[in-house]
Design a protein around this motif. Structure first.
Motif, PDB file in Angstrom:
ATOM      1  N   THR B 201       1.051  -1.472   0.189  1.00  0.00           N
ATOM      2  CA  THR B 201       0.244  -0.053   0.108  1.00  0.00           C
ATOM      3  C   THR B 201       1.172   0.813   0.249  1.00  0.00           C
ATOM      4  O   THR B 201       1.985   0.936  -0.090  1.00  0.00           O
ATOM      5  CB  THR B 201      -1.001   0.236   1.185  1.00  0.00           C
ATOM      6  N   LEU B 202       0.143   2.177  -0.276  1.00  0.00           N
ATOM      7  CA  LEU B 202       1.169   3.403  -0.106  1.00  0.00           C
ATOM      8  C   LEU B 202       1.958   3.661   1.364  1.00  0.00           C
ATOM      9  O   LEU B 202       2.958   4.106   1.458  1.00  0.00           O
ATOM     10  CB  LEU B 202      -0.304   5.152  -0.455  1.00  0.00           C
ATOM     11  N   LEU B 203       1.180   3.562   2.473  1.00  0.00           N
ATOM     12  CA  LEU B 203       1.287   2.995   3.746  1.00  0.00           C
ATOM     13  C   LEU B 203       3.011   2.583   3.345  1.00  0.00           C
ATOM     14  O   LEU B 203       3.967   3.082   4.073  1.00  0.00           O
ATOM     15  CB  LEU B 203       0.235   2.991   4.340  1.00  0.00           C
ATOM     16  N   ARG B 204       2.853   1.456   3.035  1.00  0.00           N
ATOM     17  CA  ARG B 204       3.918   0.109   3.181  1.00  0.00           C
ATOM     18  C   ARG B 204       5.088   1.647   2.791  1.00  0.00           C
ATOM     19  O   ARG B 204       5.816   1.150   2.910  1.00  0.00           O
ATOM     20  CB  ARG B 204       4.042  -0.929   2.681  1.00  0.00           C
ATOM     21  N   VAL B 205       4.957   1.777   1.234  1.00  0.00           N
ATOM     22  CA  VAL B 205       6.204   1.718   0.496  1.00  0.00           C
ATOM     23  C   VAL B 205       6.729   3.159   1.257  1.00  0.00           C
ATOM     24  O   VAL B 205       7.630   3.742   1.022  1.00  0.00           O
ATOM     25  CB  VAL B 205       5.035   2.305  -1.237  1.00  0.00           C
ATOM     26  N   VAL B 206       5.654   3.727   1.841  1.00  0.00           N
ATOM     27  CA  VAL B 206       5.834   5.930   2.197  1.00  0.00           C
ATOM     28  C   VAL B 206       7.378   4.289   3.428  1.00  0.00           C
ATOM     29  O   VAL B 206       7.917   5.698   3.731  1.00  0.00           O
ATOM     30  CB  VAL B 206       5.002   6.148   2.962  1.00  0.00           C
ATOM     31  N   ARG B 283      -0.445   2.847  16.282  1.00  0.00           N
ATOM     32  CA  ARG B 283       0.319   3.670  15.531  1.00  0.00           C
ATOM     33  C   ARG B 283       0.546   2.803  14.019  1.00  0.00           C
ATOM     34  O   ARG B 283       0.093   1.373  14.654  1.00  0.00           O
ATOM     35  CB  ARG B 283       1.975   3.557  16.008  1.00  0.00           C
ATOM     36  N   ARG B 284       0.698   3.214  13.208  1.00  0.00           N
ATOM     37  CA  ARG B 284       0.639   2.362  12.027  1.00  0.00           C
ATOM     38  C   ARG B 284       2.140   2.728  11.187  1.00  0.00           C
ATOM     39  O   ARG B 284       1.875   1.707   9.954  1.00  0.00           O
ATOM     40  CB  ARG B 284      -0.516   3.307  10.762  1.00  0.00           C
ATOM     41  N   MET B 316      -1.070  14.234   4.974  1.00  0.00           N
ATOM     42  CA  MET B 316      -1.674  13.766   5.962  1.00  0.00           C
ATOM     43  C   MET B 316      -2.731  14.851   5.257  1.00  0.00           C
ATOM     44  O   MET B 316      -4.085  14.455   5.792  1.00  0.00           O
ATOM     45  CB  MET B 316      -1.390  15.111   6.562  1.00  0.00           C
ATOM     46  N   ASP B 317      -2.829  15.350   4.348  1.00  0.00           N
ATOM     47  CA  ASP B 317      -4.125  15.753   3.472  1.00  0.00           C
ATOM     48  C   ASP B 317      -4.589  15.755   3.001  1.00  0.00           C
ATOM     49  O   ASP B 317      -6.349  15.357   3.360  1.00  0.00           O
ATOM     50  CB  ASP B 317      -3.253  17.462   2.950  1.00  0.00           C
ATOM     51  N   ILE B 318      -4.329  14.369   2.983  1.00  0.00           N
ATOM     52  CA  ILE B 318      -5.123  13.635   1.526  1.00  0.00           C
ATOM     53  C   ILE B 318      -6.383  12.469   3.315  1.00  0.00           C
ATOM     54  O   ILE B 318      -7.195  12.292   3.057  1.00  0.00           O
ATOM     55  CB  ILE B 318      -4.223  12.076   0.898  1.00  0.00           C
ATOM     56  N   ASP B 319      -5.521  12.324   3.632  1.00  0.00           N
ATOM     57  CA  ASP B 319      -5.873  11.607   5.097  1.00  0.00           C
ATOM     58  C   ASP B 319      -7.514  12.628   5.873  1.00  0.00           C
ATOM     59  O   ASP B 319      -8.427  12.235   5.964  1.00  0.00           O
ATOM     60  CB  ASP B 319      -4.930  11.936   6.263  1.00  0.00           C
ATOM     61  N   SER B 320      -6.668  13.874   5.842  1.00  0.00           N
ATOM     62  CA  SER B 320      -7.258  15.153   6.149  1.00  0.00           C
ATOM     63  C   SER B 320      -8.641  15.009   5.142  1.00  0.00           C
ATOM     64  O   SER B 320     -10.010  14.578   5.557  1.00  0.00           O
ATOM     65  CB  SER B 320      -7.103  16.038   6.352  1.00  0.00           C
ATOM     66  N   SER B 357     -13.678   8.280  11.983  1.00  0.00           N
ATOM     67  CA  SER B 357     -12.722   7.667  13.343  1.00  0.00           C
ATOM     68  C   SER B 357     -11.409   7.760  12.415  1.00  0.00           C
ATOM     69  O   SER B 357     -10.628   7.223  10.991  1.00  0.00           O
ATOM     70  CB  SER B 357     -13.320   6.922  13.360  1.00  0.00           C
ATOM     71  N   ASP B 358     -10.612   8.108  13.471  1.00  0.00           N
ATOM     72  CA  ASP B 358      -9.236   7.644  13.444  1.00  0.00           C
ATOM     73  C   ASP B 358      -8.663   6.529  12.649  1.00  0.00           C
ATOM     74  O   ASP B 358      -7.803   5.635  11.944  1.00  0.00           O
ATOM     75  CB  ASP B 358      -8.482   8.733  14.453  1.00  0.00           C
ATOM     76  N   ARG B 359      -9.904   5.616  12.568  1.00  0.00           N
ATOM     77  CA  ARG B 359      -9.572   3.806  12.554  1.00  0.00           C
ATOM     78  C   ARG B 359      -9.062   3.853  10.945  1.00  0.00           C
ATOM     79  O   ARG B 359      -8.479   2.557  10.802  1.00  0.00           O
ATOM     80  CB  ARG B 359     -10.855   2.954  13.092  1.00  0.00           C
ATOM     81  N   TYR B 360      -9.625   5.018  10.378  1.00  0.00           N
ATOM     82  CA  TYR B 360      -9.820   4.790   9.232  1.00  0.00           C
ATOM     83  C   TYR B 360      -8.484   6.017   8.450  1.00  0.00           C
ATOM     84  O   TYR B 360      -8.455   6.406   6.825  1.00  0.00           O
ATOM     85  CB  TYR B 360     -11.397   5.556   8.544  1.00  0.00           C
ATOM     86  N   LYS B 361      -7.677   6.385   9.492  1.00  0.00           N
ATOM     87  CA  LYS B 361      -7.260   7.907   8.892  1.00  0.00           C
ATOM     88  C   LYS B 361      -6.013   6.689   9.019  1.00  0.00           C
ATOM     89  O   LYS B 361      -5.763   5.590   9.471  1.00  0.00           O
ATOM     90  CB  LYS B 361      -6.738   8.385   9.882  1.00  0.00           C
ATOM     91  N   VAL B 362      -5.185   6.774   7.961  1.00  0.00           N
ATOM     92  CA  VAL B 362      -3.911   6.439   6.984  1.00  0.00           C
ATOM     93  C   VAL B 362      -2.291   6.766   7.981  1.00  0.00           C
ATOM     94  O   VAL B 362      -1.723   5.963   8.770  1.00  0.00           O
ATOM     95  CB  VAL B 362      -3.664   5.834   5.889  1.00  0.00           C
ATOM     96  N   PHE B 363      -2.240   8.145   7.735  1.00  0.00           N
ATOM     97  CA  PHE B 363      -0.954   8.486   8.103  1.00  0.00           C
ATOM     98  C   PHE B 363      -1.191   9.069   9.628  1.00  0.00           C
ATOM     99  O   PHE B 363      -0.089  11.171   9.316  1.00  0.00           O
ATOM    100  CB  PHE B 363      -0.812   9.651   6.702  1.00  0.00           C
ATOM    101  N   VAL B 364      -1.976   8.829   9.930  1.00  0.00           N
ATOM    102  CA  VAL B 364      -2.323   9.462  11.481  1.00  0.00           C
ATOM    103  C   VAL B 364      -1.334   9.804  12.138  1.00  0.00           C
ATOM    104  O   VAL B 364      -1.199  10.855  13.120  1.00  0.00           O
ATOM    105  CB  VAL B 364      -3.174   8.742  12.551  1.00  0.00           C
TER     106      VAL B 364
END
Lengths: 409, 409, 409, 409
Positions: B201-206, B283-284, B316-320, B357-364
């Motif tokens: 995922t984008l999270l993992r590659v970042v 934490r992610r 963070m913008d995308i998450d937001s 919810s913060d549960r759905y946030k990726v780059f929290v």
């Protein structure tokens, strides 16, 4: 070029110019001549820009460590407060029109919808306006955060007034650091807040206006009675149709849905249940007002109800925008200060998060009426000759009229 | 004028025209001549408008009760899906760039930030786009709602793919009618979703990219070690200064604050605690990646870190924006169908509400790092000659490189 | 993980999935079962996503040089076309309501204003939507521009239809490469355009409706006659007052202003002059319709005129938004292709620039009426008992009614 | 409830409260205690709300005829002025960074782009903000328009400063009522404006920075020389290929296009022509700066050029937004006062209309460079080992450095 401010200190010059202007203003003779020669007030004076544009003083600079971004922080908050003032201006005038509701009322509905619509337009801007403050990162904010000490957006008097006058229930407010919200204000501010709780809120004046919706009279068109009869009859027929179908899993499923639906409508006509929900704060409008609202929904295309229907839609818009404003605020705060993960104690983030809630919605009943829509053929028919509604001009509460003067414009 | 569609049935003509066009397209010879005479592809063909503009078929019309507003409902959802496709296009390309991360990587950062910024711009539009659907009232929706039966936005394959590829954790998803989200999809759709969960995922590659932030090497600049030392030292001095103050209520207060602050920082350097928070999903990002992010924060003005810092801000913008999208969606649904007050069972409204919810946030984690900012003089100093960072060109994971080809553009 | 599309070619899989879906759709039995098991149509089928989401084929890829950003170019234009279709849908329905104008007309005004307002909301989004395409720089565009050959936004059939149906005058259109705009379209497209010029435009149906504004009747309230009398009288008094002032430079100045003002009002009551301006295209509404509009302006607070006043405001909004759309379009094109400085020949930029003009405004007369406002006490008084207006229900043109059927919703 | 302001005069109370606050502020002892008990400055004091929120005084009210909407008019203009101040704050700081350009310059580019981006974000809001004033109709405005006499937005000192500091050419400004723009300002305002014309504008400091783009050195990479050689060679080959094609109408057409294209490029390398265009005001950047800009365009993916490329894009954004702002302003004014159709003399509308022009664009050259793009393989290749660019840290003008102090933050 050597006399130019760039090579000197611009700010000093700019400030001194404004100061001089202040002094000039006191020198009436000189001003007079100036005005006379031009025949009128000048843009900058009209807008009192000497106040507006000179009201940015950076705490960080006072403490000897000027941080560039503090200026943005101040200007953004000032812009919010300017617009809050404008919203209060419109909100007060709308409440006045309802409260002073005399025979000219039908004519005043244009003002009511126009000004309500203006509040909506402002709130849309205010939601977007967070984008500007968000150009400041958490790291930029950290550099001057300490200088602000206790100054907090929570202390915005105007925003609290705005909420109260709109109709946010002070009983349902979330506590802030275990304190009642009003305990954060002092002196006259606190009094103004108390008064705004006691005055007729927009919710209350709209409620009274809805209660007088023409057509609700039991001895007249009797909308509520007719509606209950139609729904009862409609549900009975649906059940019959359903029962005639051969047994199947599908039928059972549909019967379950039907019963849910029937119970829902039964609840609509149960006044006691409404009172219970009101006492729990889950409904905010009186039973009669709710009937009026539903009536406007169903007959919205009647010429008399078109503008009232627009108004109800606008009220939901404001509610919705206020909660979007809260949510965008939360998102911004989260980025500025984090959620203090790992620490105990309620953080600014969590406090704000808890205010994004139906508890803070004022006209939530108008949304929830969507649950009680019925097919068009269940809606009681108007008999065009007999059931024409009396003029809305006469359907408004005039109990406040005694000491109200005419709307000033 | 009598031959004009107005006085006939416009839609029929319009449809038949499009059909004819389809047939013409198959008649290559004729098309060929046409194209030749103009030397190229025509606007309408290029955009395949015969598909796009003829894909609106109203269920209500099929059922013999054409409802005007259903057209809006269809077009709005189609516009959302078009933009979701574009977001996936950009998201896939950004992930590709990270995954194929070879030596050209520094040059590719412009593409990464540009495309990330494009996703942001699209999401902003999508948030605003709800305003259009909101011109339809609950009453208008009610008129054709029954024809839609089970078709629900929940079934948007592209939106689920988008969430997964971005990095929404499938473990943390809220159940929908007691079902795992994937159980609402069938056949290849379900497979595509499963794959999107398993792919990087984008999270993992970042995360992998952050772990290689130059300067983290323990044997090199050793950012983390230096930072811990500086913070420990800084806190010690603060405590000493505090203890020297005469006893007072104020001092007690400040000591409490100090201890809170100290515990917070202690927690930052406690790797075990980080692992615990990760296993709970609070934490992610990996511990190492978190260090890299904080490092980019502190040294963001270094030429090498300017673009990476912009990227973190954009994430963070995308998450937001995704969470704002969810919230605006909830607000719209509330108005369309109410919250089913009085009925049991989870409603669409309440389901959607729970996804904001913060549960759905990726780059929290990137937001929450705001909690760990320190004064500038606590940040380890770079020695300009010794501690210059190695080129970012060489700091990216290449473990995926074997079968990756060059980015196609 | 090896079976996952990431490590294969995603696009191919995605396409083949869609293709398979197309085939499945033809396999009715299978579909039937599927639908039955779920009891209704599925989201993706309902929205015909197999068409919408598979309609992006890159010319650059076909030519063997896939350029990433071409996808954005296609999707953006498709989104515009989707919304153009929606605007046409609303515009046609509004025109239908006016044209079929029978006795239910007063009730239909809510639909008219709601749908007009929806067009406004869509246009606002379309103006903002340029921001997305602007994330593509001139350099990115250059990479695939050559593959588009002649395909140009100028060829958007729907946008030309929209302009025509709204009421853009085909006489006043700017030529494009020395060609009439319609010469860029072929076959049925060209016919559809011709018809849209000949059908009653929004401008024309609104004009007819305005001409019947109750109160214009010379033998009735005679608004125009009364207004002329009041203005003449008012101006006379103002002149007298002015003449009594002692001579001064200031007085001369004011007298000049007065005469300008008087000539302006004289022109308002000069029907011949109106006809001259119309023949030059500087006015678009008939003399009678202009009177109706001014009447609605002055009595906008009368319950009957509130919704008509909102409509006039909305029509100006659409005009204004269409010209903003044009201007933002110009700005975007300027950045994409420059203004071809240094070359002769009309460029795309200069052509578009010339369309941002009052020539393309439809309801420009409604704006220009601002010139003819008068103090409130010059407006003829309504005698509440005698001059109550007849119901708007009966004031609409029914000459089109013969073959019009009832509005379908 | 009887003590509540609603039943008294709210405004009076509100004003008196603010006045009292002013007096309190002078009573330092009392304030001191208050502050001490809370440990810091309070929100309202910090923002100087006593000034901001009490600066709305209606001329109509002073003249005894309070008009509700004048409040909106004032607040909107004040909000514009607040944001203008913020834009000036950012603009000055960006210019300072360029002017003081010492060795830390590479590090400062993040500040430059962040602040430039902030200006963009503010301007976007300012464009949208017109929507609020547009909720006021021409009729509402007419009611208080006379009280404003000569106060006009044209007199906004800050907006003129902003234009000048950005780089709007005072030679190219449209005259207003046959007067030079500066003749509408007096005293120190006029001096400030003169200075802002003489100071280094953003255009000039960017120009100097562009002139030093590493790679332009004739004895070094010699970008311009190499580019000219490549283009000459490329065009030659294209011509040869074209000439080998058999004669046809199509070939003639293409040859014409080719010659146009060739002449265009020839013009690019003609310095004399550039000087001529500059003297006519059709180009604004020096020849050398133009070369630098094109170089940044072509090598934008080089790590060193990524942030500079973002900056060039942002500068075009500001230009574009300023002209959108002007255009939206024109649209609003048109609705407020009409175009004075039928009267002679330049109206406010026509004056404003004429300012929506490329004459007022500052970085128009950056847009127009789109005309000079070439295929990627014509761009001179960088030899990675030899042609690596020197650090941008050292490529900035330091001629202003003598008396510049370090950027304050």
């Amino acid at each position: 070029m050597s006399g130019c401010p760039y090579f000197q200190n611009r700010d000093v010059l700019f400030q001194s110019r404004l100061q001089q202007k202040n002094e000039e203003e006191r020198d009436d003779s000189q001003e007079g001549t100036n005005k006379a020669s031009k025949g009128g007030i000048i843009y900058g004076e009209y807008l009192q820009l000497d106040k507006i544009v000179a009201a940015q003083s950076l705490q960080s600079e006072l403490k000897g460590n000027k941080i560039h971004d503090e200026h943005l922080f101040i200007v953004t908050h000032q812009a919010y407060e300017l617009w809050f003032k404008q919203i209060l201006w419109e909100l007060d005038s709308v409440r006045d029109i309802f409260i002073s509701g005399d025979a000219r009322n039908g004519r005043n509905m244009l003002k009511v919808t126009t000004r309500t619509h203006r509040i909506i337009t402002i709130f849309k801007l205010l939601v977007d306006q967070f984008a500007i403050l968000e150009t400041m990162t958490a790291l930029d904010f950290f550099d001057f955060r300490e200088y602000l000490s206790l100054a907090s957006g929570f202390q915005s008097l105007q925003f609290r007034l705005l909420e109260n006058k709109f109709g946010v229930s002070s009983d349902r407010r979330v506590y802030y650091n275990r304190q009642h919200y009003r305990d954060n204000f002092y002196g006259q501010d606190s009094e103004l807040l108390l008064c705004s709780e006691q005055e007729p809120t927009l919710l209350r004046v709209v409620e009274q206006w809805l209660e007088r919706t023409p057509g609700l009279e039991e001895k007249g068109f009797n909308f509520w009675g007719k509606l209950e009869a139609n729904i009862t009859e409609g549900l009975k027929r649906e059940r019959e149709k359903l029962e005639m179908r051969p047994e199947s899993e599908d039928k059972d499923e549909q019967m379950k849905d039907f019963i849910k639906q029937r119970d829902l409508f039964t609840s609509l006509f149960d006044e006691q249940r409404h009172e219970d929900l009101m006492s729990k704060g889950e409904r905010r409008l009186s039973y009669k007002a709710l009937q009026g609202a539903l009536m406007i929904y169903f007959y919205r295309e009647e010429p008399r109800f078109q503008v009232p229907f627009q108004l109800l839609t606008s009220l939901m818009d404001i509610d919705s925008l206020m909660s979007k404003w809260r949510y965008h605020h939360v998102c911004m705060v989260h980025r500025m200060i984090g959620s203090k993960m790992g620490t105990g104690g309620s953080s600014g983030y969590h406090y704000l998060r808890s205010t994004v809630s139906d508890r803070y919605k004022v006209f939530v009943d108008l949304c929830n009426l969507a649950t009680f829509l019925v097919p068009r053929h269940w809606v009681p028919k108007l008999n065009p000759t007999e059931d024409s509604f009396p003029s809305t001009d006469t359907c408004c509460d005039s109990s406040y009229c005694s000491n109200s003067s005419e709307d000033s414009d």
